[in-house]
Design a protein around this motif. Structure first.
Motif, PDB file in Angstrom:
ATOM      1  N   ALA A 147      81.776   0.065  39.919  1.00  6.68           N
ATOM      2  CA  ALA A 147      80.793   0.834  40.677  1.00  6.68           C
ATOM      3  C   ALA A 147      79.596   1.149  39.792  1.00  6.68           C
ATOM      4  CB  ALA A 147      81.419   2.119  41.192  1.00  6.68           C
ATOM      5  N   ASN A 148      78.408   0.913  40.334  1.00  7.61           N
ATOM      6  CA  ASN A 148      77.174   1.198  39.609  1.00  7.61           C
ATOM      7  C   ASN A 148      76.473   2.440  40.141  1.00  7.61           C
ATOM      8  OD1 ASN A 148      75.055   0.544  37.701  1.00  7.61           O
ATOM      9  ND2 ASN A 148      73.823  -0.033  39.479  1.00  7.61           N
ATOM     10  N   SER A 149      76.568   2.671  41.452  1.00  8.72           N
ATOM     11  CA  SER A 149      75.949   3.853  42.057  1.00  8.72           C
ATOM     12  C   SER A 149      76.630   4.147  43.379  1.00  8.72           C
ATOM     13  CB  SER A 149      74.439   3.646  42.273  1.00  8.72           C
ATOM     14  OG  SER A 149      74.209   2.597  43.185  1.00  8.72           O
ATOM     15  N   SER A 150      76.396   5.353  43.888  1.00  8.98           N
ATOM     16  CA  SER A 150      77.008   5.759  45.158  1.00  8.98           C
ATOM     17  C   SER A 150      75.974   6.431  46.043  1.00  8.98           C
ATOM     18  CB  SER A 150      78.180   6.717  44.898  1.00  8.98           C
ATOM     19  OG  SER A 150      77.753   7.847  44.148  1.00  8.98           O
ATOM     20  N   ASN A 151      76.162   6.278  47.348  1.00 10.03           N
ATOM     21  CA  ASN A 151      75.322   6.957  48.335  1.00 10.03           C
ATOM     22  C   ASN A 151      76.217   7.559  49.395  1.00 10.03           C
ATOM     23  OD1 ASN A 151      72.303   6.176  47.729  1.00 10.03           O
ATOM     24  ND2 ASN A 151      73.519   4.331  47.378  1.00 10.03           N
ATOM     25  N   PHE A 152      75.828   8.739  49.871  1.00 10.43           N
ATOM     26  CA  PHE A 152      76.666   9.495  50.784  1.00 10.43           C
ATOM     27  C   PHE A 152      75.899   9.851  52.054  1.00 10.43           C
ATOM     28  CE2 PHE A 152      78.461  10.317  46.612  1.00 10.43           C
ATOM     29  CZ  PHE A 152      79.836  10.336  46.831  1.00 10.43           C
ATOM     30  N   GLY A 153      76.663  10.093  53.114  1.00 11.32           N
ATOM     31  CA  GLY A 153      76.144  10.688  54.334  1.00 11.32           C
ATOM     32  C   GLY A 153      77.201  11.597  54.912  1.00 11.32           C
ATOM     33  N   LEU A 154      76.789  12.623  55.630  1.00 14.15           N
ATOM     34  CA  LEU A 154      77.741  13.584  56.189  1.00 14.15           C
ATOM     35  C   LEU A 154      77.273  13.984  57.577  1.00 14.15           C
ATOM     36  CD1 LEU A 154      79.415  16.556  54.345  1.00 14.15           C
ATOM     37  CD2 LEU A 154      78.462  16.901  56.615  1.00 14.15           C
ATOM     38  N   GLY A 155      78.226  14.066  58.517  1.00 12.34           N
ATOM     39  CA  GLY A 155      77.860  14.496  59.860  1.00 12.34           C
ATOM     40  C   GLY A 155      79.064  14.601  60.759  1.00 12.34           C
ATOM     41  N   LEU A 156      78.815  15.068  61.977  1.00 10.14           N
ATOM     42  CA  LEU A 156      79.860  15.265  62.978  1.00 10.14           C
ATOM     43  C   LEU A 156      80.114  13.964  63.733  1.00 10.14           C
ATOM     44  CD1 LEU A 156      81.651  17.281  64.679  1.00 10.14           C
ATOM     45  CD2 LEU A 156      79.659  17.500  66.192  1.00 10.14           C
ATOM     46  N   ASP A 173      78.647  -6.884  38.597  1.00 14.02           N
ATOM     47  CA  ASP A 173      79.636  -7.775  38.004  1.00 14.02           C
ATOM     48  C   ASP A 173      79.648  -7.616  36.482  1.00 14.02           C
ATOM     49  OD1 ASP A 173      77.422  -9.152  37.022  1.00 14.02           O
ATOM     50  OD2 ASP A 173      77.489 -10.683  38.589  1.00 14.02           O
ATOM     51  N   GLU A 174      80.366  -8.492  35.798  1.00  6.65           N
ATOM     52  CA  GLU A 174      80.504  -8.372  34.343  1.00  6.65           C
ATOM     53  C   GLU A 174      79.182  -8.557  33.607  1.00  6.65           C
ATOM     54  OE1 GLU A 174      83.637 -11.353  34.170  1.00  6.65           O
ATOM     55  OE2 GLU A 174      84.982  -9.811  33.321  1.00  6.65           O
ATOM     56  N   GLU A 175      78.226  -9.214  34.253  1.00  6.40           N
ATOM     57  CA  GLU A 175      76.908  -9.402  33.648  1.00  6.40           C
ATOM     58  C   GLU A 175      75.916  -8.331  34.107  1.00  6.40           C
ATOM     59  OE1 GLU A 175      75.761 -13.358  34.609  1.00  6.40           O
ATOM     60  OE2 GLU A 175      77.282 -14.274  33.300  1.00  6.40           O
ATOM     61  N   ARG A 176      76.459  -7.278  34.730  1.00  7.87           N
ATOM     62  CA  ARG A 176      75.683  -6.130  35.219  1.00  7.87           C
ATOM     63  C   ARG A 176      74.665  -6.521  36.280  1.00  7.87           C
ATOM     64  NH1 ARG A 176      77.072  -1.755  33.050  1.00  7.87           N
ATOM     65  NH2 ARG A 176      75.299  -0.621  33.932  1.00  7.87           N
ATOM     66  N   GLN A 177      74.998  -7.541  37.066  1.00  6.36           N
ATOM     67  CA  GLN A 177      74.182  -7.936  38.208  1.00  6.36           C
ATOM     68  C   GLN A 177      74.816  -7.380  39.478  1.00  6.36           C
ATOM     69  OE1 GLN A 177      71.203  -9.735  37.875  1.00  6.36           O
ATOM     70  NE2 GLN A 177      71.644  -9.266  35.722  1.00  6.36           N
ATOM     71  N   GLU A 178      73.980  -6.831  40.366  1.00  8.81           N
ATOM     72  CA  GLU A 178      74.514  -6.295  41.617  1.00  8.81           C
ATOM     73  C   GLU A 178      75.015  -7.427  42.499  1.00  8.81           C
ATOM     74  OE1 GLU A 178      72.103  -3.597  43.765  1.00  8.81           O
ATOM     75  OE2 GLU A 178      71.842  -2.206  42.082  1.00  8.81           O
ATOM     76  N   ILE A 179      76.117  -7.164  43.196  1.00  9.46           N
ATOM     77  CA  ILE A 179      76.661  -8.156  44.112  1.00  9.46           C
ATOM     78  C   ILE A 179      76.318  -7.757  45.543  1.00  9.46           C
ATOM     79  CG2 ILE A 179      78.516  -8.660  42.474  1.00  9.46           C
ATOM     80  CD1 ILE A 179      80.431  -7.252  44.379  1.00  9.46           C
ATOM     81  N   ASP A 180      76.420  -8.717  46.470  1.00 14.04           N
ATOM     82  CA  ASP A 180      75.944  -8.495  47.834  1.00 14.04           C
ATOM     83  C   ASP A 180      77.025  -7.938  48.753  1.00 14.04           C
ATOM     84  OD1 ASP A 180      77.556 -10.681  48.026  1.00 14.04           O
ATOM     85  OD2 ASP A 180      76.044 -12.011  48.919  1.00 14.04           O
ATOM     86  N   TYR A 181      77.944  -7.157  48.192  1.00 12.19           N
ATOM     87  CA  TYR A 181      79.014  -6.544  48.970  1.00 12.19           C
ATOM     88  C   TYR A 181      79.150  -5.092  48.534  1.00 12.19           C
ATOM     89  CZ  TYR A 181      83.780  -5.471  50.554  1.00 12.19           C
ATOM     90  OH  TYR A 181      84.872  -4.889  51.131  1.00 12.19           O
ATOM     91  N   SER A 182      79.208  -4.190  49.505  1.00  8.68           N
ATOM     92  CA  SER A 182      79.338  -2.758  49.202  1.00  8.68           C
ATOM     93  C   SER A 182      80.601  -2.197  49.839  1.00  8.68           C
ATOM     94  CB  SER A 182      78.128  -1.981  49.734  1.00  8.68           C
ATOM     95  OG  SER A 182      77.016  -2.153  48.909  1.00  8.68           O
ATOM     96  N   PRO A 183      81.568  -1.732  49.029  1.00 12.69           N
ATOM     97  CA  PRO A 183      82.724  -1.035  49.593  1.00 12.69           C
ATOM     98  C   PRO A 183      82.295   0.245  50.300  1.00 12.69           C
ATOM     99  CG  PRO A 183      83.103  -1.636  47.299  1.00 12.69           C
ATOM    100  CD  PRO A 183      81.646  -1.847  47.566  1.00 12.69           C
ATOM    101  N   VAL A 184      82.979   0.562  51.383  1.00 14.01           N
ATOM    102  CA  VAL A 184      82.671   1.753  52.173  1.00 14.01           C
ATOM    103  C   VAL A 184      83.971   2.487  52.454  1.00 14.01           C
ATOM    104  CG1 VAL A 184      81.708   2.647  54.329  1.00 14.01           C
ATOM    105  CG2 VAL A 184      80.677   0.639  53.249  1.00 14.01           C
TER     106      VAL A 184
END
Length: 366
Positions: A147-156, A173-184
């Motif tokens: 994980a490099n960064s996180s973003n949040f949202g909150l609501g009803l 990745d291991e070369e510190r390049q962002e990948i095109d998939y974000s876990p949620v």
């Protein structure tokens, strides 16, 4: 939502009156009768209370230079505070810095997220002074990624009347390049558990502008920038738990970083609609765009001003928060065309609306 009639007032009238009161008053009124105690816990009443302008406050995070310190490495002072008066005439503020020392996000519907790392969060309801340590999220990552960064949202979630916290992780990745998939992952307040939603395949390497987000009617909105600096709006449905990308209003896009950064998209809720505050001409005049019926329309223009200003946020009807070129926080009333200096100066500002909130973050078994 069950009430017992009180005197000559109907249930609906009593609910309307109570929805305009501060949280501290409502906490005291729980002991009046069982129906009032049940009411302040009812998700429908909690959401109704959140929508009232009577219950908004202004939070300011500010960094300024200490005029008494000659050491350049020690000369900056930061504070986070809330102004207690919705008219912004009482500028005696409550200092949050001892609690919010470190990284924090929000407030979302009156709740701050105090971050220990990208997946470890403490919820803090300021008005009720309640805390909850959220279990650490254990999202599944592809191999050789972190994980490099996180973003949040909150609501009803209007379908279940449960409040949810959504977490989007950016991976490298291991070369510190962002990948095109974000876990949620989604955290439910009632179950006190995270659920792994898998993730979403990003069309672009989005950059989230976390200071410009909003929640309305079951949808959370983030302003995101593509690598070419083209801006879009990413949405998440709290009920369907799906993402969609929508276009912004018909305003110029600036495809280099400096020009794009100088013209931020300031999302907010204005007149009960998703709205965007924007300046095209390097902050001499401003436009307010609203989304109604799925399309954007220009609602208001104010300015031009002789002085240069930066948009800092929406306030109450017809009022907007601006930062002057000499680093003063001001309130502009577009109806009376008046500018009021709030007496707050600094090198850097972050301004957010704090809604007094009845959303309890204390666990039932606590």
């Amino acid at each position: 939502m069950v009430m017992t009639s009180y005197g000559d007032l109907s249930d609906d009238m009593m609910v309307e009156i109570l929805s305009r009161l501060p949280v501290k008053s409502l906490m005291r009124f729980r002991c009046v009768c069982k129906s009032w105690n049940d009411l302040v816990k009812d998700p429908n009443f909690i959401y109704k209370h959140l929508q009232k302008d009577d219950n908004i406050r202004l939070t300011v995070s500010c960094t300024y230079k200490n005029p008494y310190d000659t050491d350049p490495f020690n000369a900056l002072i930061s504070y986070s505070s809330v102004l207690p008066d919705k008219t912004l005439s009482d500028l005696h503020y409550q200092d949050f810095e001892p609690v919010m020392d470190g990284l924090h996000i929000g407030p979302f519907d009156g709740i701050f997220l105090l971050l220990r790392n990208d997946t470890n969060v403490i919820l803090w309801n300021v008005s009720m002074n309640e805390y909850r340590v959220v279990p650490e999220c254990t999202a599944h990552f592809p191999r050789n990624t972190t994980a490099n960064s996180s973003n949040f949202g909150l609501g009803l979630d209007p379908a279940t009347n449960d409040f949810k916290l959504v977490l989007i992780l950016t991976l490298i990745d291991e070369e510190r390049q962002e990948i095109d998939y974000s876990p949620v992952a989604v955290y439910n307040f009632t179950t006190n558990c995270w659920r792994d939603l898998g993730g979403f395949q990003k069309s672009y390497d989005y950059r989230f502008d976390s200071s410009h987000d909003a929640y309305l009617n079951g949808l959370f909105y983030w302003v995101v920038r593509r690598p070419d600096c083209y801006k879009e709006i990413l949405t998440f449905s709290m009920s369907e738990e799906v993402f969609r990308v929508i276009e912004g209003p018909n305003i110029p896009q600036f495809l280099n970083y400096y020009e794009s950064a100088m013209r931020p998209w300031m999302l907010g809720i204005y007149e009960e609609c998703l709205s965007l505050l924007y300046s095209e001409d390097i902050s001499h005049s401003f436009e307010v765009w609203m989304m109604k019926g799925g399309s954007w329309s220009k609602y208001l223009t104010f300015g031009p001003f002789v002085e240069t200003y930066r948009a800092r946020g929406f306030w109450r009807r017809g009022e907007f928060l601006l930062e002057s070129s000499d680093k003063r926080l001001v309130l502009y009333d577009s109806i009376y065309q008046e500018m009021r200096d709030l007496g707050i100066n600094g090198l850097w500002f972050s301004v957010k609306i704090l809604k007094e909130s009845l959303i309890t973050v204390r666990k039932e078994d606590a």
